[in-house]
Design a protein around this motif. Sequence first.
Motif, PDB file in Angstrom:
ATOM      1  N   PRO A  63       0.428  -1.449   0.186  1.00  0.00           N
ATOM      2  CA  PRO A  63      -0.075  -0.030   0.094  1.00  0.00           C
ATOM      3  C   PRO A  63       0.458   1.323  -0.021  1.00  0.00           C
ATOM      4  N   ARG A  64       2.000   1.147   0.241  1.00  0.00           N
ATOM      5  CA  ARG A  64       2.618   2.662   1.105  1.00  0.00           C
ATOM      6  C   ARG A  64       3.385   3.254  -0.545  1.00  0.00           C
ATOM      7  N   ALA A  65       3.068   2.335  -2.215  1.00  0.00           N
ATOM      8  CA  ALA A  65       3.587   2.185  -2.813  1.00  0.00           C
ATOM      9  C   ALA A  65       2.648   3.905  -3.774  1.00  0.00           C
ATOM     10  N   LYS A  66       1.200   3.963  -4.110  1.00  0.00           N
ATOM     11  CA  LYS A  66       0.995   4.275  -4.279  1.00  0.00           C
ATOM     12  C   LYS A  66       1.197   6.014  -3.684  1.00  0.00           C
ATOM     13  N   GLU A  67       1.755   6.256  -2.467  1.00  0.00           N
ATOM     14  CA  GLU A  67       2.073   7.819  -1.897  1.00  0.00           C
ATOM     15  C   GLU A  67       3.210   7.702  -2.156  1.00  0.00           C
ATOM     16  N   ALA A  68       3.936   6.624  -2.629  1.00  0.00           N
ATOM     17  CA  ALA A  68       5.503   7.356  -2.898  1.00  0.00           C
ATOM     18  C   ALA A  68       5.264   7.579  -4.663  1.00  0.00           C
ATOM     19  N   ILE A  69       4.968   7.206  -5.126  1.00  0.00           N
ATOM     20  CA  ILE A  69       4.137   7.204  -6.609  1.00  0.00           C
ATOM     21  C   ILE A  69       4.565   8.496  -7.172  1.00  0.00           C
ATOM     22  N   ALA A  70       2.794   8.893  -6.182  1.00  0.00           N
ATOM     23  CA  ALA A  70       2.881  10.667  -5.989  1.00  0.00           C
ATOM     24  C   ALA A  70       3.614  11.289  -5.375  1.00  0.00           C
ATOM     25  N   ALA A  71       4.852  11.270  -4.355  1.00  0.00           N
ATOM     26  CA  ALA A  71       5.344  11.903  -4.335  1.00  0.00           C
ATOM     27  C   ALA A  71       5.936  11.970  -5.473  1.00  0.00           C
ATOM     28  N   LEU A  72       6.666  10.697  -5.853  1.00  0.00           N
ATOM     29  CA  LEU A  72       7.808  11.044  -7.418  1.00  0.00           C
ATOM     30  C   LEU A  72       7.540  11.678  -8.517  1.00  0.00           C
ATOM     31  N   ASN A  73       6.019  11.926  -8.606  1.00  0.00           N
ATOM     32  CA  ASN A  73       5.018  12.523  -9.726  1.00  0.00           C
ATOM     33  C   ASN A  73       5.260  14.226  -9.513  1.00  0.00           C
ATOM     34  N   GLN A  74       4.330  14.030  -8.132  1.00  0.00           N
ATOM     35  CA  GLN A  74       5.070  15.757  -6.793  1.00  0.00           C
ATOM     36  C   GLN A  74       6.298  16.062  -7.972  1.00  0.00           C
ATOM     37  N   ARG A  75       7.680  15.487  -7.872  1.00  0.00           N
ATOM     38  CA  ARG A  75       8.789  15.653  -8.043  1.00  0.00           C
ATOM     39  C   ARG A  75       8.906  16.534  -9.133  1.00  0.00           C
ATOM     40  N   TYR A  76       9.093  15.289 -10.155  1.00  0.00           N
ATOM     41  CA  TYR A  76       8.868  15.646 -11.138  1.00  0.00           C
ATOM     42  C   TYR A  76       7.978  16.848 -11.382  1.00  0.00           C
ATOM     43  N   ASP A  77       6.678  16.927 -11.360  1.00  0.00           N
ATOM     44  CA  ASP A  77       6.072  18.485 -11.807  1.00  0.00           C
ATOM     45  C   ASP A  77       7.414  19.708 -11.451  1.00  0.00           C
TER      46      ASP A  77
END
Length: 391
Positions: free
Chosen positions: A288-302
């Motif tokens: 379940p932690r993957a969803k939050e980690a991927i969202a944070a990664l996308n925010q960084r790339y944004d």
Amino acid sequence: MKFETSHLLKKLPKQFFADLVTKVNAKIAQGADVINLGQGNPDRPTYDFIVKALQDSAAKPASHKYSLFRGNPPFKEAAADFYKANYQVDLDSQTEICVLGGSKIGLVELPWALMNPGELLLLPDPGYPDYLSAVALGQVDCETYPLLAENDFLPDLTAIPEESARRAKFIYINYPNNPTGAVATPAFYESLVDWAKKYEVGVVSDFAYGALGYQGYKNPSFLSTPGAKDVGIELYTFSKTFNMAGWRLAFAAGNADMIEALNLIQDHLFVSIFPAIQDAGVAALSDPRAKEAIAALNQRYDQRREAFVQAAAQIGWQAFPSKGSFYAWMPVPEGFNSQNFADLLLEEAHVAVAPGIGFGQEGDSYVRIGLLVEPDHLAQAVERIGQLDLF
């Protein structure tokens, strides 16, 4: 004794990325402070819970034995569950999933498994350079279809010549796109399935950047399209979604005949993937932690994308408004092609970019920027480029 390479190896294309790395390293060796925006290698570490899963599994004696030839069932089941949860696609884990040591392997070996010498493969231009390795090793014919700015870098399927469409056996597509950052739409995939059925062409969807969407954009999967499994497969890599580029883990999903062919050729080439890496892959797909980690990664790339694009606009350099991947696709200034522009930036500004010609003739008016350094370095790179007064 001297041993020459085979005729087959002599036909391989020049490795574009290796040449780029050599140039950059040579400049660094001269003492230059190079900001490298030419790479496609994620700079962030693999998520902690995935590393821990690998460590735990690697400590178990059972992981030290050969894997099953076609991959361990828990990994394949996790892959099927991942597609169901994220893309509403039903997959049979035994017949519609093929485990890969990185998606590049599947892309390159597919012509060996499913084509005969002289048959036709359609490739995007610009496109991932290693697609051409598949052409050379498979000894197949190749034609390209252009990705143009006026079409948002989506193919115009109606512009593919009738003779080529009827002759083609497979077509490769890649969205979110490398190098342009363009994204596909469900409507495009629907038209692609219709086109593939009309001309009896198999579709190979390279979904390497599938999890990376700008400002929350959720990239559709080709397999989500009604009828997609009738005509093709999709390849999903862990490299970008989970920052696992060096782990070499991926899978292909979809059409059972195509999956069987890939599995069969791999029966003769590999004994699947180290079991502990597959166990780590299960954690990546299901924790379940993957969803939050991927969202944070996308925010960084944004944040990086916005920092670069805004800084570039201030010097008159306008980016294609990409919505996916971690690239910016930037036009070269008047009077330049992509190679001499990239060489100038490396030599005079100490900024490395990837020349678009490395991705195909249609890319020669652009360079690819990898958003794989922090915003302050991106801004610094643009400042250096701006001092050349080219725009």
